[in-house]
Design a protein around this motif. Structure first.
Motif, PDB file in Angstrom:
ATOM      1  N   LEU A 100       0.837  -1.198   0.000  1.00  0.00           N
ATOM      2  CA  LEU A 100       0.000   0.000   0.000  1.00  0.00           C
ATOM      3  C   LEU A 100       0.869   1.245   0.000  1.00  0.00           C
ATOM      4  N   ASN A 101       1.899   1.254   0.825  1.00  0.00           N
ATOM      5  CA  ASN A 101       2.803   2.399   0.887  1.00  0.00           C
ATOM      6  C   ASN A 101       3.467   2.654  -0.462  1.00  0.00           C
ATOM      7  N   ALA A 102       3.815   1.583  -1.168  1.00  0.00           N
ATOM      8  CA  ALA A 102       4.458   1.727  -2.473  1.00  0.00           C
ATOM      9  C   ALA A 102       3.488   2.284  -3.523  1.00  0.00           C
ATOM     10  N   LYS A 103       2.216   1.986  -3.402  1.00  0.00           N
ATOM     11  CA  LYS A 103       1.230   2.431  -4.388  1.00  0.00           C
ATOM     12  C   LYS A 103       0.710   3.841  -4.137  1.00  0.00           C
ATOM     13  N   LEU A 104       0.869   4.340  -2.929  1.00  0.00           N
ATOM     14  CA  LEU A 104       0.331   5.663  -2.604  1.00  0.00           C
ATOM     15  C   LEU A 104       1.152   6.774  -3.232  1.00  0.00           C
ATOM     16  N   ARG A 105       0.464   7.839  -3.615  1.00  0.00           N
ATOM     17  CA  ARG A 105       1.132   9.044  -4.097  1.00  0.00           C
ATOM     18  C   ARG A 105       0.339  10.257  -3.633  1.00  0.00           C
ATOM     19  N   SER A 106       0.983  11.357  -3.599  1.00  0.00           N
ATOM     20  CA  SER A 106       0.362  12.591  -3.118  1.00  0.00           C
ATOM     21  C   SER A 106      -0.827  12.997  -3.972  1.00  0.00           C
ATOM     22  N   ARG A 107      -1.782  13.687  -3.346  1.00  0.00           N
ATOM     23  CA  ARG A 107      -2.942  14.295  -4.009  1.00  0.00           C
ATOM     24  C   ARG A 107      -4.001  13.308  -4.489  1.00  0.00           C
ATOM     25  N   VAL A 108      -3.923  12.009  -4.138  1.00  0.00           N
ATOM     26  CA  VAL A 108      -5.011  11.099  -4.480  1.00  0.00           C
ATOM     27  C   VAL A 108      -6.121  11.277  -3.448  1.00  0.00           C
ATOM     28  N   PRO A 148      -6.495  18.338   9.596  1.00  0.00           N
ATOM     29  CA  PRO A 148      -6.451  17.258   8.624  1.00  0.00           C
ATOM     30  C   PRO A 148      -6.956  15.963   9.238  1.00  0.00           C
ATOM     31  N   GLU A 149      -7.456  15.079   8.398  1.00  0.00           N
ATOM     32  CA  GLU A 149      -7.929  13.774   8.843  1.00  0.00           C
ATOM     33  C   GLU A 149      -6.782  12.777   8.719  1.00  0.00           C
ATOM     34  N   VAL A 150      -6.625  11.957   9.736  1.00  0.00           N
ATOM     35  CA  VAL A 150      -5.553  10.953   9.742  1.00  0.00           C
ATOM     36  C   VAL A 150      -6.199   9.574   9.860  1.00  0.00           C
ATOM     37  N   PHE A 151      -5.883   8.698   8.917  1.00  0.00           N
ATOM     38  CA  PHE A 151      -6.385   7.335   8.910  1.00  0.00           C
ATOM     39  C   PHE A 151      -5.202   6.378   8.929  1.00  0.00           C
ATOM     40  N   ARG A 152      -5.447   5.156   9.482  1.00  0.00           N
ATOM     41  CA  ARG A 152      -4.391   4.149   9.533  1.00  0.00           C
ATOM     42  C   ARG A 152      -4.942   2.814   9.032  1.00  0.00           C
ATOM     43  N   TRP A 153      -4.123   2.126   8.247  1.00  0.00           N
ATOM     44  CA  TRP A 153      -4.417   0.774   7.780  1.00  0.00           C
ATOM     45  C   TRP A 153      -3.294  -0.128   8.265  1.00  0.00           C
ATOM     46  N   THR A 154      -3.628  -1.275   8.867  1.00  0.00           N
ATOM     47  CA  THR A 154      -2.649  -2.193   9.447  1.00  0.00           C
ATOM     48  C   THR A 154      -2.804  -3.575   8.803  1.00  0.00           C
ATOM     49  N   SER A 208       1.934  -0.850   9.563  1.00  0.00           N
ATOM     50  CA  SER A 208       0.791   0.011   9.290  1.00  0.00           C
ATOM     51  C   SER A 208       1.213   1.209   8.449  1.00  0.00           C
ATOM     52  N   VAL A 209       0.230   1.758   7.741  1.00  0.00           N
ATOM     53  CA  VAL A 209       0.428   2.967   6.954  1.00  0.00           C
ATOM     54  C   VAL A 209      -0.511   4.016   7.511  1.00  0.00           C
ATOM     55  N   SER A 210       0.052   5.145   7.854  1.00  0.00           N
ATOM     56  CA  SER A 210      -0.719   6.269   8.368  1.00  0.00           C
ATOM     57  C   SER A 210      -0.827   7.313   7.261  1.00  0.00           C
ATOM     58  N   HIS A 232       0.132  13.427   3.074  1.00  0.00           N
ATOM     59  CA  HIS A 232       1.313  12.777   3.642  1.00  0.00           C
ATOM     60  C   HIS A 232       0.956  11.343   4.009  1.00  0.00           C
ATOM     61  N   HIS A 233       1.903  10.428   3.821  1.00  0.00           N
ATOM     62  CA  HIS A 233       1.709   9.051   4.280  1.00  0.00           C
ATOM     63  C   HIS A 233       3.034   8.529   4.799  1.00  0.00           C
ATOM     64  N   ALA A 234       2.945   7.645   5.798  1.00  0.00           N
ATOM     65  CA  ALA A 234       4.146   7.093   6.421  1.00  0.00           C
ATOM     66  C   ALA A 234       3.919   5.627   6.756  1.00  0.00           C
ATOM     67  N   LEU A 235       4.958   4.830   6.539  1.00  0.00           N
ATOM     68  CA  LEU A 235       4.925   3.405   6.848  1.00  0.00           C
ATOM     69  C   LEU A 235       5.577   3.181   8.198  1.00  0.00           C
ATOM     70  N   PHE A 236       4.911   2.407   9.072  1.00  0.00           N
ATOM     71  CA  PHE A 236       5.456   2.045  10.373  1.00  0.00           C
ATOM     72  C   PHE A 236       5.563   0.530  10.426  1.00  0.00           C
ATOM     73  N   ARG A 237       6.761   0.045  10.774  1.00  0.00           N
ATOM     74  CA  ARG A 237       6.974  -1.404  10.860  1.00  0.00           C
ATOM     75  C   ARG A 237       7.369  -1.738  12.292  1.00  0.00           C
ATOM     76  N   PRO A 238       6.860  -2.862  12.819  1.00  0.00           N
ATOM     77  CA  PRO A 238       7.224  -3.237  14.188  1.00  0.00           C
ATOM     78  C   PRO A 238       8.688  -3.647  14.247  1.00  0.00           C
ATOM     79  N   ALA A 239       9.265  -3.512  15.412  1.00  0.00           N
ATOM     80  CA  ALA A 239      10.666  -3.903  15.603  1.00  0.00           C
ATOM     81  C   ALA A 239      10.787  -5.406  15.437  1.00  0.00           C
ATOM     82  N   ALA A 240      11.852  -5.830  14.763  1.00  0.00           N
ATOM     83  CA  ALA A 240      12.086  -7.264  14.549  1.00  0.00           C
ATOM     84  C   ALA A 240      12.470  -7.908  15.878  1.00  0.00           C
TER      85      ALA A 240
END
Length: 141
Positions: free
Chosen positions: A67-75, A98-104, A110-112, A122-130
């Motif tokens: 999802l993070n790879a497919k996202l681009r600004s202004r969609v 602004p509205e902030v949504f998260r998908w996990t 997750s992507v915020s 803006h979008h950001a990818l969060f990954r849990p610690a290994a």
């Protein structure tokens, strides 16, 4: 200011006026029919996206990394919901910009996404610690 809210109706009225000027009332009927068809196509697409999203858990996506790879600004938010096939988990206060949504996803990644005026700003990818087999966090590569 969002000029699309102003320009689209002006373009529609201009289209109908020009149709009347060149083709008379038959042109108006054709132009209005075309505009109604255009609105119905957008409405049908929106309903299809929301119907698919209604059958999935809120805030779930198959792969947050993809999802993070497919996202681009202004969609638009509708485009992101179509990509995820799920409604996002609302993190910001309701009805505030602004509205902030998260998908996990299942792995905890997750992507915020931050939407301003209905568009992705803006979008950001969060990954849990290994974690290694002993339960301790693995060293960073």
């Amino acid at each position: 200011m969002n000029f699309q809210k102003i320009l689209v109706p002006i373009a529609g009225v201009t289209f109908v006026v020009l149709a009347y000027r060149f083709y008379g009332w038959a042109g108006v009927a054709a132009a209005v029919g075309g505009l109604v068809m255009w609105v119905m196509l957008h409405f049908t697409r929106m309903m299809q996206v929301l119907r698919r999203a209604a059958s999935r858990p809120i805030g779930h996506v198959d792969s947050a990394v993809m999802l993070n790879a497919k996202l681009r600004s202004r969609v638009t938010l509708l485009h992101v919901v179509a990509l995820t096939r799920s409604l996002g988990e609302l993190l910001s206060p309701k009805d505030e910009q602004p509205e902030v949504f998260r998908w996990t996803d299942a792995s905890g990644s997750s992507v915020s996404c931050t939407f301003t005026g209905g568009k992705l700003s803006h979008h950001a990818l969060f990954r849990p610690a290994a974690v290694d087999d002993s339960g301790a966090p693995a060293p960073a590569p």
